[in-house]
Write a protein that holds these residues in place. Structure first.
Motif: not given
Lengths: 189, 616
Positions: B93, B96, B130, B203-204, B207, B210
């Motif tokens: 997390s 992100y 990542y 979160a979408r 991402k 990110l």
């Protein structure tokens, strides 16, 4: 210079290698030491690789030891992979029985005879020398003194080691005396 | 700023680097080879005002550091490589959301498995999550790179992994030590933005951010240090971490001069720097400690650029198991160049000494508990399956105890133990054995599950009041009585015992076994401070010591003391009689209690045992 130290957890190998490292650093000689941690306090075999001079990596190559300090008689044999025909070897004659139940061992004299047949080996009774000084805990300093007389002196002078002992150890004078006793044991060998 | 050269442990150098970077919050869970980092931060950080703590597990430590970094603080979390598995949830997390301050997560990997159950290479985790990975090659470099890791994290507002290995963490060498910086704490969290609230809609969006940030990180790592040793451009050697140190020594010894590039960032690889040199090479050798992490990325980069050049590495040429050594880098480089490697291999000393595995220390309360458990289960006529755990007590696997049949990961004594019970349809009588630190680390949720699902098992908590295996760090047992915690969870059969009272301990264990036979879970807390820690403390306090010795005529050479408790202070003499080494004995009294001939007697003050019981 490559110094391979081997012994049993609790014998003070790491303290000894720290002294060599601190003494070398104080004289501008690069020192790298590498130790096996974790279970070393639990009475298992412990080894420490000490490398002095123009080196980058911490581990001594096979057959690459200039000096071996074996803190215990059985462990001395485990140094074999690092020894070459010019390696100077200091062996403590003390045998510490591995606590494996029902283990059969050769007699200490047999082991001493086997090692005595190798070139450049000096077998000393560091444990009893330390007991005579009043405290078995300084056994490691007797061995350090012996190693110094056997070849470590070409990399680090005696004064540097004594300074390191005085600045880092509890009971500095007793430890210095033990170090000097070790030197004499080899010089009078 | 004043600096000076000191001979220093790699782990202390890492910690010092973080202090010089202004870290304000440090949390960790002990684990070899990482523990000395936090020990140093706790000791040296105090005067600077750094908050440093031992957390109850790695997930808690990582969440703590992550939370601090959300507020803008410079924070770190420390753990051994397998500890990062426990912290994976917050780690994923954290990439992100990114962070507001600096966040470095130290993973101390253990190639060669000197003190671990596996040799996982956590640089893979960087690719998976990542998160960029920085990797030092020696103590001096580790101090520099720790500072750079925090600065880079803060610059990118993104977590970084700092990967060290046993031969960096546990190597001592000269390090330039400077003054620590005042710690940089955070200001707080902007509640209006909900940046750190990972509901799916957020979160979408994060991402996509990110992926964009990762592309930026791939560019920015080019600004981080690489070391290039110019040589024959035809042979390019790429290293990362401690491999660089070995390769530099090999080059000197083999008297060869390839071009060498060492990457301080193995993930994502400093691609442009590598490709610049790769275009001139006719052969590339990648040497790294662990798995082919750099090699895999280098091959991908070469493929992308259409460069066809043979690449030798961990996947095809360098031994894939165990740690590197000078002998390995010698033969790898010599092999790649088709020259002879130096041939040395030691001598034959004509004797193969017996193995000397680590054993329970003299006076270890675990040894007594295992002896008592064996007696209790035999006399109760049960044949337990022993589900063990991670700690000093793993040594219970050895003869004569043989009371660790399965042990896999922190807390597994309970989880795996329950599975064994269910997997055999209730036929196995499972004894789960866990230490105090491991109990608070990950035993608690498993015990809750066992109680809720009515799984009958016997849990023995070997409470030696400290995290002994890693050098005696404090843990929650010093504040939370385990019996109370377990009763609070609803266990009815809770027993306390002192392993140094052999008869009572065996009876207590038998009562607990009876409860499990009735189909109920039972918990025995075997409480006695670690012998090493307790004896050290009592000696420091000047408590009059106690030791035991054998009355020679009374000893009948039965061997119960040295064969059944296997205390390293007790040795058989040639005639089979026992001898107790007065320099090793710490006065636990267990051998005197088990001697059927009353042949072992104390000398000193018996108060020692009572004081030991209160030591931690």
């Amino acid at each position: 210079m490559n110094i391979y130290m081997i012994g049993v957890g609790g014998q003070g190998l790491i303290t000894t290698s720290n002294l060599i490292g601190a003494a070398a650093t104080s004289r501008g000689v690069k020192a790298l030491t590498s130790e096996t941690h974790g279970l070393s306090q639990r009475g298992g075999s412990v080894d420490v690789h000490v490398r002095l001079g123009d080196v980058n990596s911490p581990l001594i190559p096979l057959g690459g030891a200039d000096l071996v300090i074996a803190f215990e008689l059985l462990e001395a044999f485990r140094a074999a992979p690092y020894i070459n025909e010019n390696t100077k070897i200091i062996v403590n004659s003390r045998l510490i029985r591995p606590p494996t139940p029902r283990l059969r061992l050769p007699r200490a004299e047999e082991l001493i005879n086997k090692l005595g047949a190798i070139r450049n080996v000096k077998i000393i009774d560091a444990f009893n020398a330390a007991v005579k000084l009043g405290n078995p805990i300084v056994e490691n300093m007797v061995l350090l003194g012996a190693a110094h007389a056997a070849g470590l002196s070409s990399a680090i002078d005696e004064g540097a080691i004594i300074e390191a002992i005085r600045s880092t150890m509890r009971m500095p004078e007793l430890n210095v005396r033990a170090f000097e006793v070790g030197i004499n044991l080899v010089n009078n060998y | 700023m004043t600096c000076g050269k000191r001979f220093m442990l790699g782990n202390h150098a890492i910690a010092q680097g973080f202090l010089e970077a202004g870290v304000s919050v440090a949390m960790g869970y002990p684990g070899t080879p990482s523990s000395e980092i936090m020990e140093y931060l706790i000791e040296k950080g105090e005067e600077l005002g750094v908050y440093a703590e031992w957390s109850s597990n790695e997930k808690v430590a990582l969440e703590g550091a992550y939370g601090a970094a959300m507020t803008g603080a410079r924070a770190i979390a420390t753990m051994k490589h397998v500890g990062l598995n426990v912290g994976m949830d917050p780690l994923m997390s954290s990439a992100y959301t990114g962070v507001e301050g600096g966040l470095a997560i130290v993973t101390a990997d253990d190639p060669g498995m000197w003190s671990s159950q596996n040799e996982q290479d956590n640089r893979w985790v960087g690719l998976h999550a990542y998160i960029p990975v920085l990797e030092p090659y020696d103590p001096a470099n580790a101090k520099e790179l720790a500072r750079i890791a925090i600065e880079f994290s803060e610059k990118m507002r993104h977590p970084v992994l700092f990967r060290t290995v046993t031969r960096v963490s546990h190597t001592r060498g000269p390090v330039d030590v400077c003054d620590g910086k005042p710690p940089v704490f955070g200001k707080g969290i902007d509640r209006t933005k909900k940046r750190f609230a990972l509901v799916p809609a957020n979160a979408r969006k994060l991402k996509a951010e990110l992926v964009g940030r990762w592309a930026k990180i791939e560019e920015e790592v080019e600004e981080l240090p690489v070391t290039v040793e110019e040589g024959d451009p035809g042979l390019l050697v790429i290293t990362s971490g401690s491999a660089f140190a070995y390769v530099m020594d090999s080059i000197k010894e083999l008297e060869v001069s390839p071009t060498v590039i060492n990457l301080s960032v193995p993930v994502p690889v400093q691609r442009k720097k590598v490709l610049d040199l790769a275009t001139k090479a006719s052969k590339i050798v990648v040497i790294e400690e662990g798995d082919p992490v750099v090699e895999t990325q280098v091959k991908a980069a070469l493929f992308d650029e259409g460069i066809k050049v043979p690449v030798l590495g961990k996947s095809n040429f360098v031994p894939p198991v165990g740690e590197l050594s000078l002998d390995i880098t010698n033969s790898v480089l010599a092999g790649a160049m088709s020259i002879e490697a130096p041939h040395r291999r030691g001598v034959n000393l004509g004797y193969e000494p017996p193995q000397r595995p680590p054993v329970f220390c003299p006076g270890c309360p675990h040894a007594a508990s295992y002896y008592e458990l064996k007696l209790a289960s035999t006399t109760s006529r049960v044949k337990p399956l022993f589900s063990g755990d991670i700690g000093c007590y793993s040594l219970g696997i050895n003869s004569p105890f043989d009371e660790e049949d399965v042990l896999t990961d922190m807390g597994s004594s309970l989880g795996v133990g329950m599975g064994i019970h269910r997997g055999t349809n209730g036929k196995s009588f499972v004894v789960s054995i866990i230490g105090d630190s491991t109990f608070f680390h990950s035993g608690l949720p498993a015990l809750a599950s066992a109680i809720y699902n009515k799984t009958p098992l016997l849990l023995i908590v070997l409470d030696n009041r400290t995290t002994a295996m890693t050098g005696g760090q404090p843990n929650p047992t010093q504040a939370i009585p385990i019996e109370e915690a377990v009763r609070g969870l609803g266990v009815r059969n809770v027993y306390s015992m002192d392993p140094f009272n052999v008869r009572e301990a065996v009876n207590t264990m038998r009562n607990a076994i009876d409860a499990v036979k009735r189909g109920e879970p039972a918990v025995v807390v075997s409480k006695r401070a670690c012998a090493l820690e307790a004896a050290r403390k009592l000696r420091r306090e000047g408590v009059e010591p106690l030791i035991y010795s054998v009355v020679e005529d009374a000893c009948k050479a039965c061997g119960i003391c040295y064969n059944m408790i296997a205390c390293p202070a007790i040795q058989p003499k040639d005639d089979g009689r026992a001898w107790i080494d007065p320099n090793s004995c710490v006065g636990c009294s267990v051998c005197a209690q088990v001697c059927p001939y009353d042949a072992i007697k104390p000398s000193g003050n018996l108060d020692w045992i009572k004081r030991w019981g209160e030591a931690l």
